[in-house]
Design a protein around this motif. Structure first.
Motif, PDB file in Angstrom:
ATOM      1  N   GLU A 158       0.823  -1.209   0.000  1.00 58.64           N
ATOM      2  CA  GLU A 158       0.000   0.000   0.000  1.00 58.64           C
ATOM      3  C   GLU A 158       0.856   1.258   0.000  1.00 58.64           C
ATOM      4  OE1 GLU A 158      -3.282   0.464  -0.156  1.00 58.64           O
ATOM      5  OE2 GLU A 158      -3.642  -1.670  -0.415  1.00 58.64           O
ATOM      6  N   ALA A 159       2.017   1.200   0.686  1.00 56.40           N
ATOM      7  CA  ALA A 159       2.817   2.410   0.876  1.00 56.40           C
ATOM      8  C   ALA A 159       3.858   2.628  -0.213  1.00 56.40           C
ATOM      9  CB  ALA A 159       3.508   2.361   2.240  1.00 56.40           C
ATOM     10  N   LEU A 160       4.396   1.552  -0.795  1.00 58.83           N
ATOM     11  CA  LEU A 160       5.499   1.721  -1.737  1.00 58.83           C
ATOM     12  C   LEU A 160       5.617   0.507  -2.650  1.00 58.83           C
ATOM     13  CD1 LEU A 160       8.029  -0.239  -0.628  1.00 58.83           C
ATOM     14  CD2 LEU A 160       8.212   1.576   1.064  1.00 58.83           C
ATOM     15  N   THR A 161       6.466   0.661  -3.659  1.00 59.33           N
ATOM     16  CA  THR A 161       6.818  -0.439  -4.550  1.00 59.33           C
ATOM     17  C   THR A 161       8.278  -0.784  -4.319  1.00 59.33           C
ATOM     18  OG1 THR A 161       5.227   0.249  -6.232  1.00 59.33           O
ATOM     19  CG2 THR A 161       7.029  -1.177  -6.954  1.00 59.33           C
ATOM     20  N   ALA A 162       8.552  -2.060  -4.081  1.00 59.81           N
ATOM     21  CA  ALA A 162       9.924  -2.530  -3.883  1.00 59.81           C
ATOM     22  C   ALA A 162      10.358  -3.302  -5.131  1.00 59.81           C
ATOM     23  CB  ALA A 162      10.023  -3.414  -2.658  1.00 59.81           C
ATOM     24  N   ILE A 163      11.565  -3.012  -5.631  1.00 59.07           N
ATOM     25  CA  ILE A 163      12.105  -3.682  -6.804  1.00 59.07           C
ATOM     26  C   ILE A 163      13.449  -4.280  -6.422  1.00 59.07           C
ATOM     27  CG2 ILE A 163      12.808  -3.441  -9.206  1.00 59.07           C
ATOM     28  CD1 ILE A 163      11.042  -0.948  -9.358  1.00 59.07           C
ATOM     29  N   ASP A 164      13.567  -5.589  -6.615  1.00 60.20           N
ATOM     30  CA  ASP A 164      14.804  -6.290  -6.282  1.00 60.20           C
ATOM     31  C   ASP A 164      15.530  -6.658  -7.568  1.00 60.20           C
ATOM     32  OD1 ASP A 164      16.693  -7.728  -4.623  1.00 60.20           O
ATOM     33  OD2 ASP A 164      15.779  -9.555  -5.416  1.00 60.20           O
ATOM     34  N   VAL A 165      16.817  -6.351  -7.636  1.00 55.78           N
ATOM     35  CA  VAL A 165      17.649  -6.751  -8.766  1.00 55.78           C
ATOM     36  C   VAL A 165      18.355  -8.044  -8.383  1.00 55.78           C
ATOM     37  CG1 VAL A 165      19.530  -6.112 -10.312  1.00 55.78           C
ATOM     38  CG2 VAL A 165      17.943  -4.357  -9.484  1.00 55.78           C
ATOM     39  N   ASP A 166      18.117  -9.097  -9.169  1.00 55.07           N
ATOM     40  CA  ASP A 166      18.661 -10.424  -8.886  1.00 55.07           C
ATOM     41  C   ASP A 166      19.731 -10.752  -9.919  1.00 55.07           C
ATOM     42  OD1 ASP A 166      19.087 -13.007  -8.104  1.00 55.07           O
ATOM     43  OD2 ASP A 166      17.232 -13.809  -8.935  1.00 55.07           O
ATOM     44  N   SER A 167      20.894 -11.193  -9.461  1.00 51.96           N
ATOM     45  CA  SER A 167      21.977 -11.527 -10.398  1.00 51.96           C
ATOM     46  C   SER A 167      21.638 -12.748 -11.226  1.00 51.96           C
ATOM     47  CB  SER A 167      23.286 -11.746  -9.645  1.00 51.96           C
ATOM     48  OG  SER A 167      23.155 -12.842  -8.749  1.00 51.96           O
ATOM     49  N   ARG A 188       3.978   0.182 -16.529  1.00 47.36           N
ATOM     50  CA  ARG A 188       3.065  -0.296 -15.494  1.00 47.36           C
ATOM     51  C   ARG A 188       2.282   0.829 -14.829  1.00 47.36           C
ATOM     52  NH1 ARG A 188       5.396  -5.633 -13.028  1.00 47.36           N
ATOM     53  NH2 ARG A 188       6.793  -6.297 -14.695  1.00 47.36           N
ATOM     54  N   GLY A 189       2.693   2.077 -15.066  1.00 50.65           N
ATOM     55  CA  GLY A 189       2.006   3.197 -14.427  1.00 50.65           C
ATOM     56  C   GLY A 189       2.204   3.240 -12.930  1.00 50.65           C
ATOM     57  N   ILE A 190       3.378   2.803 -12.473  1.00 45.41           N
ATOM     58  CA  ILE A 190       3.662   2.761 -11.031  1.00 45.41           C
ATOM     59  C   ILE A 190       4.047   4.158 -10.562  1.00 45.41           C
ATOM     60  CG2 ILE A 190       5.255   1.872  -9.284  1.00 45.41           C
ATOM     61  CD1 ILE A 190       5.407  -0.708 -10.905  1.00 45.41           C
ATOM     62  N   GLY A 191       3.465   4.586  -9.458  1.00 42.92           N
ATOM     63  CA  GLY A 191       3.779   5.886  -8.888  1.00 42.92           C
ATOM     64  C   GLY A 191       3.974   5.804  -7.394  1.00 42.92           C
ATOM     65  N   GLY A 192       4.305   6.941  -6.789  1.00 43.70           N
ATOM     66  CA  GLY A 192       4.528   6.981  -5.340  1.00 43.70           C
ATOM     67  C   GLY A 192       5.980   6.715  -5.000  1.00 43.70           C
ATOM     68  N   ILE A 193       6.202   6.134  -3.830  1.00 38.43           N
ATOM     69  CA  ILE A 193       7.551   5.834  -3.344  1.00 38.43           C
ATOM     70  C   ILE A 193       8.009   4.495  -3.916  1.00 38.43           C
ATOM     71  CG2 ILE A 193       8.964   5.420  -1.299  1.00 38.43           C
ATOM     72  CD1 ILE A 193       6.979   7.152   0.269  1.00 38.43           C
ATOM     73  N   VAL A 235      18.281   2.323  -3.554  1.00 38.92           N
ATOM     74  CA  VAL A 235      18.010   3.633  -4.150  1.00 38.92           C
ATOM     75  C   VAL A 235      16.545   3.959  -3.905  1.00 38.92           C
ATOM     76  CG1 VAL A 235      17.815   4.932  -6.298  1.00 38.92           C
ATOM     77  CG2 VAL A 235      19.787   3.446  -5.931  1.00 38.92           C
ATOM     78  N   GLU A 236      16.310   5.126  -3.316  1.00 36.76           N
ATOM     79  CA  GLU A 236      14.945   5.595  -3.108  1.00 36.76           C
ATOM     80  C   GLU A 236      14.599   6.598  -4.198  1.00 36.76           C
ATOM     81  OE1 GLU A 236      14.697   7.244   0.777  1.00 36.76           O
ATOM     82  OE2 GLU A 236      15.625   5.516   1.740  1.00 36.76           O
ATOM     83  N   MET A 237      13.374   6.507  -4.711  1.00 34.74           N
ATOM     84  CA  MET A 237      12.937   7.446  -5.731  1.00 34.74           C
ATOM     85  C   MET A 237      11.427   7.618  -5.625  1.00 34.74           C
ATOM     86  SD  MET A 237      12.807   5.364  -9.343  1.00 34.74           S
ATOM     87  CE  MET A 237      11.678   6.589 -10.018  1.00 34.74           C
ATOM     88  N   THR A 238      10.933   8.658  -6.272  1.00 36.95           N
ATOM     89  CA  THR A 238       9.491   8.874  -6.362  1.00 36.95           C
ATOM     90  C   THR A 238       9.119   9.092  -7.817  1.00 36.95           C
ATOM     91  OG1 THR A 238       9.687  11.269  -6.018  1.00 36.95           O
ATOM     92  CG2 THR A 238       9.332   9.896  -4.059  1.00 36.95           C
TER      93      THR A 238
END
Length: 524
Positions: free
Chosen positions: A331-340, A373-378, A421-424
């Motif tokens: 609900e608060a944010l989107t987390a993206i993990d980079v996997d080797s 994807r139209g992802i917004g927010g934190i 890395v944090e972004m909005t």
């Protein structure tokens, strides 16, 4: 490498795909039952003021009230005042929708109106002239700012004068002179001197005549909005819709037709006719780039757009190096993990070098996927760890450069020692997932189902308590999901009946959730 606009018009859905360098970078879809109000201008009525939130809920005629924050009010003489001193319940207010509904939240509103055109957006209540940073050359930005300042100097003309100038430009010979303006018209003209604009990236290299024509169209639109507003207020017909954005075909042409666009393909006669008419009026030099596409295999299928849409809906996206990016949303944010992934086993060598290669690919793909994807927010991105400070800075710069072409405003902070890395990214329309999917009725969107052994154990415990609480000889009635009923029946049911000293009837019901079982006493 081709840059194309693909427009797929269907009976129940219109889809627009922007392809840059043969890769899908933007997707828009619209259905009649999910008609977007994004960008629409309303005369609304304040329903209630929330002092704690410093916001107002405004009735604009939609199913849910819109949310108007104090920061989004149009400040005139109210700068610094709390919202309860700026608005009161029952007051009419002119607002524009800047975000579609998200979940249980209604639309987000602003009082700072901006009317979009092909090269610029007119800001009727803000006199500033701004030029987008997406135009890289400082000299070009300065030129555009100077041109718009000179054009806005004509903004004190009256509605009659503006209308006459537009008609002359359109070739209407009936207009030979402009009537003398009334005092009221002149006052309206003086108010229009406070208007400004925001010049967008499509204006790069555009001459004064084209900018002037765009500005005049926007002036005429604003005049029409003011007239509708006055009529609605006089008739007490509030809330009232005063203006709404074009459909997906016209909107896509306005936003994306430019020097970098090589081809426009449309699959349906109605969409082709609409696109052709728009181009003849607004961009006649692009008419030759418009093509009718009639292949029965489908426009999006032949150009592999369907596969790109499927990837944009997946939780995991593979990278050429063998790594992957994995999306997780809360609900608060989107987390993206980079996997080797397999990238760590390719070629050996220095781990930092391998991590940099994967991270640079991930940065470019993350920017593309956020837009698709139209992802917004934190948004928090967990890049692969690198000891080299230079490599970390290179990764962050690559992300910023990849986001530079995103029309939604973004802000990227530096990388922490842990590789985070944090972004909005500003929320604009509905996320793609919301338009393509519904919440699973079994898990209600959680993405998890309780395991069969865990639910079975809980069912037996509850049945045992029910049997112990009842009179001797009662018969239990268990209703549960079919997969759970299959486990209970048979040898387990016989052993359980011996343990509790009573008989049990088990009924499997297809509509039940796995953990939605019921245990009761059967009527004899």
């Amino acid at each position: 490498m081709a840059n194309e606009l693909l427009i797929d018009v269907g009976l129940t859905e219109t889809r627009v795909a922007l392809v840059e360098e043969d890769r899908l970078v933007h997707l828009d879809l619209e259905r009649p039952e999910r008609d977007s109000a994004l960008g629409a201008v309303f005369l609304g009525r304040v329903r209630r003021i929330e002092k704690g939130l410093q916001a107002a809920y405004v009735d604009i005629g939609l199913s849910r009230d819109g949310f108007l924050a104090r920061a989004d009010l149009r400040d005139a003489d109210d700068a610094g005042k709390p919202i309860e001193q700026c608005l009161h319940e029952g007051e009419t207010v002119l607002v524009q929708v800047i975000r579609d509904p998200v979940g249980e939240k209604g639309v987000k509103l602003t009082g700072q109106i901006a009317l979009p055109g092909r090269f610029l957006s007119l800001t009727p209540f803000d006199p500033a002239v701004r030029v987008t940073r997406r135009i890289a050359q400082d000299a070009e930005r300065m030129r555009l700012a100077a041109v718009m300042q000179s054009l806005l100097a004509l903004a004190d003309q009256t509605p009659l004068e503006v209308a006459a100038r537009l008609q002359r430009r359109a070739g209407d010979r009936r207009v030979s002179q402009v009537k003398m303006a009334s005092a009221d018209d002149r006052r309206k003209g003086e108010r229009r001197r406070s208007m400004g604009c925001v010049v967008n990236a499509n204006a790069d290299g555009i001459g004064k005549d084209d900018l002037s024509a765009d500005l005049e169209r926007l002036y005429a639109r604003w005049i029409a909005i003011e007239e509708r507003r006055a009529k609605a207020a006089a008739a007490s017909a509030v809330p009232a819709e005063l203006w709404r954005e074009m459909g997906p075909v016209g909107r896509a042409l306005r936003d994306y037709v430019g020097a970098r666009l090589d081809r426009i393909r449309v699959n349906a006669a109605a969409g082709f006719a609409e696109a052709r008419a728009w181009l003849f009026e607004h961009a006649p030099d692009h008419v030759g780039r418009l093509e009718r596409f009639d292949d029965p295999a489908g426009l999006f299928s032949l150009f592999d757009i369907e596969d790109d849409i499927a990837h944009a809906s997946a939780r995991r996206v593979e990278l050429p190096s063998g790594g992957a990016i994995i999306f997780g949303e809360t609900e608060a944010l989107t987390a993206i993990d980079v996997d080797s992934g397999r990238g760590s086993s390719r070629g050996g060598g220095d781990f930092d070098e391998m991590a940099l290669k994967v991270n640079l690919q991930a940065a470019a793909e993350i920017a593309r996927q956020l837009r698709l994807r139209g992802i917004g927010g934190i948004i928090v991105i967990d890049f692969l760890h690198m000891d080299s400070a230079a490599f970390r800075a290179q990764t962050v710069n690559a992300l910023r450069q990849a986001l530079a072409r995103d029309p939604a405003p973004t802000k990227v902070l530096g990388m922490s020692a842990l590789g985070l890395v944090e972004m909005t990214r500003k929320r604009i329309g509905e996320p793609l997932a919301t338009r393509l999917f519904e919440s699973c009725p079994a898990c209600h969107g959680d993405g998890h189902l309780p395991s069969l052994p865990a639910v079975l154990a809980e069912l037996l415990r509850q049945a045992g308590r029910e049997a112990a609480a009842g009179p001797p000889g009662i018969r239990l009635d268990i209703r549960c999901a079919p997969d759970l009923a299959a486990l209970v029946d048979g040898d387990l049911k016989a052993r359980f009946e011996r343990q509790i000293g009573t008989s049990v009837a088990v009924t499997g019901e297809p509509g039940r959730r796995r953990d939605g079982f019921s245990v009761g006493r059967a009527d004899r």
